[in-house]
Motif scaffolding. Structure first.
Motif, PDB file in Angstrom:
ATOM      1  N   TRP A  52      40.085  53.348  36.902  1.00  0.00           N
ATOM      2  CA  TRP A  52      39.357  54.296  37.754  1.00  0.00           C
ATOM      3  C   TRP A  52      40.149  54.595  39.018  1.00  0.00           C
ATOM      4  O   TRP A  52      41.026  53.815  39.418  1.00  0.00           O
ATOM      5  N   GLY A  76      29.470  59.687  40.945  1.00  0.00           N
ATOM      6  CA  GLY A  76      28.593  59.312  39.860  1.00  0.00           C
ATOM      7  C   GLY A  76      28.560  57.809  39.668  1.00  0.00           C
ATOM      8  O   GLY A  76      29.213  57.048  40.391  1.00  0.00           O
ATOM      9  N   PRO A  77      27.819  57.335  38.698  1.00  0.00           N
ATOM     10  CA  PRO A  77      27.704  55.889  38.470  1.00  0.00           C
ATOM     11  C   PRO A  77      29.019  55.230  38.094  1.00  0.00           C
ATOM     12  O   PRO A  77      29.241  54.060  38.395  1.00  0.00           O
ATOM     13  N   SER A  78      29.935  55.958  37.423  1.00  0.00           N
ATOM     14  CA  SER A  78      31.216  55.382  37.033  1.00  0.00           C
ATOM     15  C   SER A  78      32.051  55.007  38.254  1.00  0.00           C
ATOM     16  O   SER A  78      32.570  53.884  38.347  1.00  0.00           O
ATOM     17  N   GLU A  79      32.164  55.946  39.211  1.00  0.00           N
ATOM     18  CA  GLU A  79      32.921  55.652  40.426  1.00  0.00           C
ATOM     19  C   GLU A  79      32.247  54.564  41.253  1.00  0.00           C
ATOM     20  O   GLU A  79      32.906  53.704  41.841  1.00  0.00           O
ATOM     21  N   GLN A  80      30.908  54.578  41.274  1.00  0.00           N
ATOM     22  CA  GLN A  80      30.179  53.566  42.036  1.00  0.00           C
ATOM     23  C   GLN A  80      30.406  52.171  41.438  1.00  0.00           C
ATOM     24  O   GLN A  80      30.597  51.197  42.169  1.00  0.00           O
ATOM     25  N   LEU A  81      30.435  52.087  40.110  1.00  0.00           N
ATOM     26  CA  LEU A  81      30.702  50.814  39.449  1.00  0.00           C
ATOM     27  C   LEU A  81      32.109  50.321  39.777  1.00  0.00           C
ATOM     28  O   LEU A  81      32.314  49.132  40.057  1.00  0.00           O
ATOM     29  N   ALA A  82      33.081  51.242  39.752  1.00  0.00           N
ATOM     30  CA  ALA A  82      34.471  50.862  40.033  1.00  0.00           C
ATOM     31  C   ALA A  82      34.603  50.301  41.449  1.00  0.00           C
ATOM     32  O   ALA A  82      35.242  49.261  41.665  1.00  0.00           O
TER      33      ALA A  82
END
Length: 890
Positions: free
Chosen positions: A345, A354-360
């Motif tokens: 990421w 989005g949730p992907s960037e927030q998770l990273a």
């Protein structure tokens, strides 16, 4: 009289150092005493304390050292020396935590059974410790305590044992990361500025032009460049040491017998060797690798090394205890996790969409916290175990303070030396020597080698380098790089650790060696290794690419690589293209002939005309380059007769300049004395006599000018001008052959973008009719910007811009919606026409244009690329690594 005080300054410094007076006080003390004596003598003799200074007065030069030091090292941009305490901390931490000892023992057991293997293992470990600790005293003492008894027990000759240990312990001064290289890089960065000014003045005096082409500028260096430049020479030195021990062991079998390993090469031995070898190698790879790849600066790499050494010490100090490796596992595992996360990421807290960037970002924060826990846990262990951390911090503070105090003292000493005109004396001596640059260079290297018998490396680096480096770097006949000069000086300075009577490696080893080892054996042992160091110096001096290639390669392949249009790269780029023309010329010509057959029906006439002209011009690139290289060949042919005359004339002109400067100073001094001390008749008469002698010398020098000089110089200037015109013509040809092709290709690719923009442009008509003019103008401007991003859509953007201007209200006019709609209709018409021809031409021509561009992009189009392709970069790096004589242009 100024010369007298230069002598007093040098004698005071030498006497203070020889008597054992601390260096930190000997350097500034000598400067202060000399300046005070000169001021007092001037006051007593002439009533003027400034009388015996080359320029300025005692107040200027007493404060100059501190002022210069503060001006240089308090600047935010000059942060190179911050790396010194970081690398010192790393080295001392590894030494105190016994990691260096583990490495020595394991390597000795691994290589010992080979004849001479124990000595070779000491060199191998010395090289590894050099790349991890870089601390001379720590390395020599550690190897002396561990290896010397083992070598003596196994019947190694004392001279070979002590010589091997002392020499291997000094490798840390040339193998990066090295404090010597950091200090040299810092000193050379100042020297480059002075050398650039000297070379510019030389060019101006020789040619009469006020500005010097940038390709003739002096090449600077940095700590990172010095690290990369010293890597291969350091390995050459290691190879010479190992080869010497191996050969001696086989010639005289009694002085380096094999050492049988009493244990067994089993799994436990393999694990022990792996744990001793892999962590230091990993640290080396991370520290140097981060610099090489451009991930970290030298300072950041130093911080990485300091943290890595602390983590390694954290498990070594707890060896044999439960959970010894937990902090290292936490730190190492979290680093791996961060690398994986950032590779998958883009971790940017400001770019969470989005949730992907927030998770990273969340995972990266967690991994960072875990890493910090591992580091803090390791710090706690080093703090609690034998007060290791406290001792390391104290030694780091002492060493760093010593370095900076010496730098301050050296700045004051150098200022006093310049105040008495010492720098000009050295410059006149070196420039007045026959033999040119290499004679000057050999003399400087010889002086540094001799000084190494008496002075430490820091004194040599900070006192000698600022004086001689600008003179050597400014010489256009050698056109050396600063990194090459720095590595050569570094290799030379390294001998100072071994040369008696003040070789520090000998002192350290003497302190831990048993009484059975005589001091004479130690002196005898270092002689062959000093010889090997001088051989390495000759090898590197004769082969500059050993130093220059790696920094140049990394620069050209890095993210911040200079563009191919950089003037300094042109000579090597043109060599590369010439070679490519020789090898692939038929394919390139065939591609040009194919491009000539393109059917440009339907393409707007101006665009078709530019494309046709570019393809036709491309044919001339071969001839243009051949003509340019022919002018270079003509210069090479004429240089044989011209260069000796030019060299003689430049020498005479330099003597004339020095004569004029001394004559002016003498005349000014006479006038000063006649006004201030008219009774001092003898001094005035002596100075007047000297002025007459200088005038006579001037006449003699002018008479020595070769009669053929003016005509030879004029003819050669014509050759240089023809060469310059020929290469400018070649570059104009290739640029005009490639750039229109790029534009045409982007124009054809823009068909899809125009189709995507079609509805928005057409929809502006309704907005213009129904919306408020201000809002309509905003909508038009937004679409106008998108149209401007599309190659070749200038007519559409222009029509939209006119429509927007018609909606603008001023004091003298109201928005004209009807006129705006007319301009909008023009934009729509231009859009539809552009889409029509672009779509048709893209289907028929785009693959052909792309194939043609691919055939010429790394030759004819190379200068227009954003960066050099890998193959071209490697060629240019190899070509640029050699020094190129540019003196014919001066």
């Amino acid at each position: 009289m100024e010369v007298l005080f230069v002598v007093i300054l040098v004698l005071l410094m030498a006497g203070a150092l020889a008597s054992g007076f601390p260096v930190a006080f000997a350097l500034p003390g000598s400067a202060i005493i000399s300046i005070v004596l000169a001021a007092a003598a001037g006051l007593l003799a002439t009533g003027n304390p400034d009388a015996f200074f080359a320029q300025g007065g005692p107040t200027n030069w007493l404060s100059a050292g501190v002022t210069n030091f503060r001006g240089i090292y308090w600047e935010v941009e000059r942060d190179t020396l911050i790396a010194i305490p970081l690398f010192v901390f790393m080295g001392i931490m590894l030494q105190r935590s016994k990691i260096a000892e583990d490495l020595l023992v394991s390597m000795a057991q691994l290589f010992g059974p080979i004849r001479g293997g124990l000595g070779i293992s000491v060199v191998f470990v010395g090289a590894l410790l050099a790349a991890t600790t870089g601390i001379l005293g720590a390395t020599v003492v550690a190897m002396g305590l561990i290896s010397l008894p083992a070598m003596m027990r196994n019947n190694y000759a004392n001279w070979l044992s002590t010589g091997t240990i002392a020499a291997s312990g000094t490798l840390g001064q040339i193998i990066p990361p090295s404090i010597v290289l950091i200090i040299l890089a810092d000193q050379l960065s100042n020297a480059v500025d002075q050398a650039s000014s000297l070379r510019t003045n030389l060019y101006k005096a020789a040619t009469g032009e006020f500005s010097m082409p940038s390709e003739f500028a002096v090449t600077s260096t940095s700590a990172g460049d010095m690290f990369m430049g010293a890597l291969i020479p350091g390995l050459v030195l290691v190879g010479l040491y190992m080869l010497f021990i191996f050969v001696v062991a086989f010639i005289r079998r009694d002085i380096a017998p094999p050492v049988p390993f009493e244990g067994s090469y089993d799994r436990n031995f393999a694990i022990r060797v792996t744990l001793a070898l892999v962590p230091p190698l990993t640290l080396i790879f991370v520290v140097l690798g981060s610099i090489i790849t451009g991930i970290a600066t030298v300072n950041q790499a130093g911080a990485i090394g300091a943290v890595g050494a602390t983590v390694m010490a954290g498990y070594r100090l707890y060896e044999g205890k439960s959970r010894a490796y937990w902090p290292a596992i936490l730190a190492g595992g979290s680093v791996i996790a961060i690398l994986v996360i950032t590779s998958v990421w883009e971790v940017n807290i400001r770019a969470i969409h989005g949730p992907s960037e927030q998770l990273a970002v969340t995972l990266a924060i967690v991994a960072t916290v875990v890493f910090l826990i591992g580091v803090v846990w390791s710090l706690k262990r080093t703090y609690q175990t034998q007060e290791t951390l406290q001792g390391v911090m104290m030694e780091t503070a002492k060493t760093t303070s010593l370095v900076f105090i010496i730098l301050l003292g050296a700045a004051m000493l150098t200022s006093a030396f310049r105040g008495f005109g010492g720098e000009e004396l050295v410059k006149e001596f070196l420039l007045g020597m026959p033999g040119g640059f290499w004679a000057q260079f050999i003399i400087v290297m010889a002086v540094i080698f001799v000084l190494g018998f008496f002075l430490d490396f820091i004194e040599i680096a900070v006192v000698v380098v600022p004086i001689v480096a600008p003179i050597l770097l400014a010489d256009p006949s050698a056109n050396i790089t600063a990194v090459w000069l720095g590595v050569m000086i570094g290799l030379n300075i390294q001998t100072s650790f071994l040369t008696p009577p003040f070789g520090f490696a000998l002192f350290y080893l003497r302190g831990v060696a048993p009484a059975a080892v005589k001091t004479l054996d130690m002196y005898k042992g270092v002689v062959p290794f000093i010889t090997l160091q001088l051989i390495a110096l000759l090898i590197v001096g004769a082969n500059p690419p050993l130093v220059n290639y790696l920094p140049t390669r990394l620069s050209l392949l890095g993210e911040t690589a200079p563009p191919p249009q950089n003037p300094r790269l042109q000579a090597c780029i043109e060599d590369y293209i010439h070679q490519a023309f020789q090898e692939d010329g038929n394919e390139i010509r065939a591609a040009i002939q194919t491009a000539k057959g393109w059917d440009l029906t339907g393409v707007p006439r101006p665009i078709a005309s530019e494309v046709t002209k570019a393809v036709t011009t491309a044919e001339g690139a071969f001839q243009a380059l051949d003509e340019a290289r022919a002018t270079t060949a003509a210069i090479d042919a004429a240089a044989g007769d011209y260069d000796p005359i030019r060299t003689e004339v430049r020498r005479i002109e330099a003597d004339l300049r020095r004569n004029a400067e001394e004559l002016e100073a003498t005349t000014r001094r006479v006038g000063q004395l006649q006004r201030q001390s008219p009774d001092d008749v003898k001094v005035i008469e002596r100075l007047q006599k000297r002025a007459e002698e200088l005038s006579a010398e001037k006449a003699v020098l002018e008479a020595e000018m070769p009669e053929a000089w003016d005509s030879a110089h004029d003819e050669f200037k014509k050759l240089l001008a023809a060469e310059k015109r020929a290469y400018l013509n070649y570059r104009r040809v290739v640029d005009s052959s490639y750039e229109p092709i790029l534009v045409f290709m982007r124009t054809l690719r823009g068909a899809d973008d125009l189709v995507a923009l079609q509805d928005d442009i057409k929809g502006l008509g309704e907005i213009i009719r129904t919306s408020d003019p201000e809002k309509a103008m905003e909508e038009i401007q937004a679409v106008e910007g998108r149209a401007g991003d599309i190659e070749g859509a200038g007519d559409i953007r222009s029509a939209l811009s006119k429509a927007r201007r018609e909606l603008r209200s001023t004091n003298t006019r109201q928005p004209d919606v009807a006129k705006a709609l007319e301009e909008h209709a023009e934009a729509v018409a231009a859009l539809e026409a552009d889409i029509a021809w672009r779509v048709k031409a893209a289907d028929a021509l785009l693959p052909q244009v792309e194939a043609y561009e691919d055939a010429i992009d790394d030759t004819i189009g190379l200068r227009q690329q954003p960066r050099l392709p890998r193959e071209a970069a490697l060629f240019v790096a190899s070509c640029s690594a050699a020094h190129r004589n540019i003196s014919l242009n001066f």
